[in-house]
Design a protein around this motif. Sequence first.
Motif, PDB file in Angstrom:
ATOM      1  N   LEU A  21       0.726  -0.932   0.125  1.00 26.75           N
ATOM      2  CA  LEU A  21      -0.043  -0.130   0.005  1.00 26.75           C
ATOM      3  C   LEU A  21       1.024   1.382   0.055  1.00 26.75           C
ATOM      4  N   VAL A  22       2.267   0.968   0.219  1.00 27.29           N
ATOM      5  CA  VAL A  22       2.978   2.324   0.174  1.00 27.29           C
ATOM      6  C   VAL A  22       3.373   2.626  -1.333  1.00 27.29           C
ATOM      7  N   VAL A  23       3.201   1.809  -2.182  1.00 28.20           N
ATOM      8  CA  VAL A  23       3.757   1.973  -3.595  1.00 28.20           C
ATOM      9  C   VAL A  23       3.077   3.252  -4.388  1.00 28.20           C
ATOM     10  N   GLY A  24       1.886   3.251  -3.945  1.00 34.81           N
ATOM     11  CA  GLY A  24       1.347   4.508  -4.820  1.00 34.81           C
ATOM     12  C   GLY A  24       1.771   5.892  -4.176  1.00 34.81           C
ATOM     13  N   PRO A  25       1.448   6.152  -2.847  1.00 39.84           N
ATOM     14  CA  PRO A  25       1.906   7.273  -2.190  1.00 39.84           C
ATOM     15  C   PRO A  25       3.532   7.496  -2.299  1.00 39.84           C
ATOM     16  N   GLY A  26       4.251   6.555  -2.389  1.00 38.26           N
ATOM     17  CA  GLY A  26       5.444   6.411  -2.285  1.00 38.26           C
ATOM     18  C   GLY A  26       6.145   6.881  -3.644  1.00 38.26           C
ATOM     19  N   PHE A  27       5.438   6.406  -4.721  1.00 37.78           N
ATOM     20  CA  PHE A  27       5.895   6.892  -5.871  1.00 37.78           C
ATOM     21  C   PHE A  27       5.729   8.313  -6.099  1.00 37.78           C
ATOM     22  N   ALA A  77      -1.802  17.612   6.418  1.00 41.42           N
ATOM     23  CA  ALA A  77      -3.071  17.015   6.054  1.00 41.42           C
ATOM     24  C   ALA A  77      -2.869  15.593   5.545  1.00 41.42           C
ATOM     25  N   GLY A  78      -1.837  15.395   4.566  1.00 36.57           N
ATOM     26  CA  GLY A  78      -1.623  14.045   4.286  1.00 36.57           C
ATOM     27  C   GLY A  78      -1.411  13.132   5.270  1.00 36.57           C
ATOM     28  N   LEU A  79      -0.405  13.406   6.423  1.00 40.00           N
ATOM     29  CA  LEU A  79      -0.077  12.611   7.521  1.00 40.00           C
ATOM     30  C   LEU A  79      -1.419  12.271   8.207  1.00 40.00           C
ATOM     31  N   LEU A  80      -2.508  13.091   8.418  1.00 40.30           N
ATOM     32  CA  LEU A  80      -3.309  12.910   9.403  1.00 40.30           C
ATOM     33  C   LEU A  80      -4.346  11.919   8.608  1.00 40.30           C
ATOM     34  N   LEU A  81      -4.796  12.413   7.164  1.00 37.09           N
ATOM     35  CA  LEU A  81      -5.984  11.778   6.294  1.00 37.09           C
ATOM     36  C   LEU A  81      -5.241  10.703   5.945  1.00 37.09           C
ATOM     37  N   GLY A  82      -4.175  10.563   5.628  1.00 35.18           N
ATOM     38  CA  GLY A  82      -3.504   9.489   4.629  1.00 35.18           C
ATOM     39  C   GLY A  82      -3.573   8.178   5.535  1.00 35.18           C
ATOM     40  N   ALA A  83      -3.497   8.360   6.961  1.00 29.90           N
ATOM     41  CA  ALA A  83      -3.541   7.005   7.650  1.00 29.90           C
ATOM     42  C   ALA A  83      -5.086   6.167   7.292  1.00 29.90           C
ATOM     43  N   ARG A  84      -6.049   6.966   7.246  1.00 28.58           N
ATOM     44  CA  ARG A  84      -7.212   6.311   6.879  1.00 28.58           C
ATOM     45  C   ARG A  84      -7.709   6.167   5.571  1.00 28.58           C
ATOM     46  N   PHE A  85      -7.301   7.116   4.508  1.00 22.57           N
ATOM     47  CA  PHE A  85      -7.717   7.045   3.329  1.00 22.57           C
ATOM     48  C   PHE A  85      -6.519   7.441   2.413  1.00 22.57           C
ATOM     49  N   PRO A  86      -5.486   6.314   2.396  1.00 20.20           N
ATOM     50  CA  PRO A  86      -4.227   6.609   1.684  1.00 20.20           C
ATOM     51  C   PRO A  86      -4.510   6.740   0.234  1.00 20.20           C
ATOM     52  N   THR A  87      -5.257   5.914  -0.298  1.00 19.27           N
ATOM     53  CA  THR A  87      -5.438   5.931  -1.710  1.00 19.27           C
ATOM     54  C   THR A  87      -6.386   7.383  -2.108  1.00 19.27           C
ATOM     55  N   SER A  88      -7.306   7.605  -1.525  1.00 21.80           N
ATOM     56  CA  SER A  88      -8.043   8.808  -1.890  1.00 21.80           C
ATOM     57  C   SER A  88      -7.104  10.054  -1.781  1.00 21.80           C
ATOM     58  N   VAL A  89      -6.260  10.041  -0.761  1.00 25.14           N
ATOM     59  CA  VAL A  89      -5.347  11.262  -0.512  1.00 25.14           C
ATOM     60  C   VAL A  89      -4.396  11.472  -1.366  1.00 25.14           C
ATOM     61  N   VAL A  91      -4.413  10.093  -4.466  1.00 25.02           N
ATOM     62  CA  VAL A  91      -5.107  10.696  -5.921  1.00 25.02           C
ATOM     63  C   VAL A  91      -5.328  12.160  -5.714  1.00 25.02           C
ATOM     64  N   ALA A  92      -5.934  12.580  -4.795  1.00 23.48           N
ATOM     65  CA  ALA A  92      -6.137  14.006  -4.465  1.00 23.48           C
ATOM     66  C   ALA A  92      -5.053  14.898  -4.704  1.00 23.48           C
ATOM     67  N   ALA A  93      -3.661  14.154  -4.058  1.00 23.45           N
ATOM     68  CA  ALA A  93      -2.539  15.001  -4.186  1.00 23.45           C
ATOM     69  C   ALA A  93      -1.811  15.120  -5.514  1.00 23.45           C
ATOM     70  N   LEU A  94      -2.231  14.033  -6.234  1.00 25.98           N
ATOM     71  CA  LEU A  94      -1.305  14.045  -7.546  1.00 25.98           C
ATOM     72  C   LEU A  94      -2.045  14.826  -8.615  1.00 25.98           C
ATOM     73  N   PHE A  95      -3.515  15.238  -8.269  1.00 22.30           N
ATOM     74  CA  PHE A  95      -4.019  16.232  -9.476  1.00 22.30           C
ATOM     75  C   PHE A  95      -3.478  17.591  -9.138  1.00 22.30           C
ATOM     76  N   PRO A  96      -3.283  18.142  -8.118  1.00 21.91           N
ATOM     77  CA  PRO A  96      -2.429  19.547  -8.165  1.00 21.91           C
ATOM     78  C   PRO A  96      -0.972  19.248  -8.595  1.00 21.91           C
ATOM     79  N   MET A  97      -0.502  18.128  -8.559  1.00 23.62           N
ATOM     80  CA  MET A  97       1.053  17.844  -8.813  1.00 23.62           C
ATOM     81  C   MET A  97       1.017  17.917 -10.357  1.00 23.62           C
ATOM     82  N   LEU A  98      -0.003  17.319 -11.099  1.00 25.43           N
ATOM     83  CA  LEU A  98      -0.293  17.429 -12.477  1.00 25.43           C
ATOM     84  C   LEU A  98      -0.222  18.653 -12.877  1.00 25.43           C
ATOM     85  N   LEU A  99      -1.452  19.404 -12.264  1.00 28.86           N
ATOM     86  CA  LEU A  99      -1.463  20.848 -12.856  1.00 28.86           C
ATOM     87  C   LEU A  99      -0.399  21.822 -12.732  1.00 28.86           C
ATOM     88  N   GLY A 100       0.457  21.653 -11.500  1.00 32.14           N
ATOM     89  CA  GLY A 100       1.352  22.530 -11.386  1.00 32.14           C
ATOM     90  C   GLY A 100       2.556  22.048 -12.245  1.00 32.14           C
TER      91      GLY A 100
END
Length: 214
Positions: A21-27, A77-89, A91-100
């Motif tokens: 489960l670390v693979v997605g956020p780790g990447f 925010a990633g540290l607190l919410l990512g513990a419960r919703f790692p995939t959702s958080v 994905v939500a982080a990758l969209f602003p990364m892509l835009l930036g």
Amino acid sequence: MTVPTPSQREPLPAAGPPWWLVVGPGFAALIGLFLLTVIYRFDGSSALQVELDMSSRSLLLSGLVAYLGAAAIAFPAGLLLGARFPTSVTVAALFPMLLGVVLVAFVPHSGLFLVGRVVTGLGAGAAIGVTAAVIRRLRSGRGAATGAAAGVGVLALAIAPFLGGLLSDALSFRLVYVVAALFVVLALVVTGVVGLVALTKKPPVRPMPYPPQA
């Protein structure tokens, strides 16, 4: 004499997340760390700095300080919410990364460069926070995962100026961010696949309580 029976068994301890489960956020975090230092090069001014006519101080403030500040804001925010919703958080982080990243790839002047770096930094900080949250919840292999994540992260920080300089000299600094955008899209796909696999895994079945006896 009647021997009393327990009304129910002890609940099973909550299982930690699987290591994969670390693979997605780790990447995603790895891409964010790479983008942090890719604006520099070891042997002089970067192509980005020259083409956008930025001073060293402007590049430091707009490219590095702004990125780190945005990442520091999003990390909790990633540290607190990512513990419960790692995939959702993630994905939500990758969209602003892509835009930036896309903003920086096609930026016409240094003003939009600052906006692109702030937006990218927000996504990177959240992704790093999710990675830390998932690793912290691992029940086994936590030390190995921490060491691997730290080692690969430092490698990304160190190698980014070298690779960015090669691509910029060969073609344009904009190509660096186009390639980075492709990797962000790949990270979205990887995170989505990992999330789907996690949903298909059934949680451990808790034992049924004993029926009451007269």
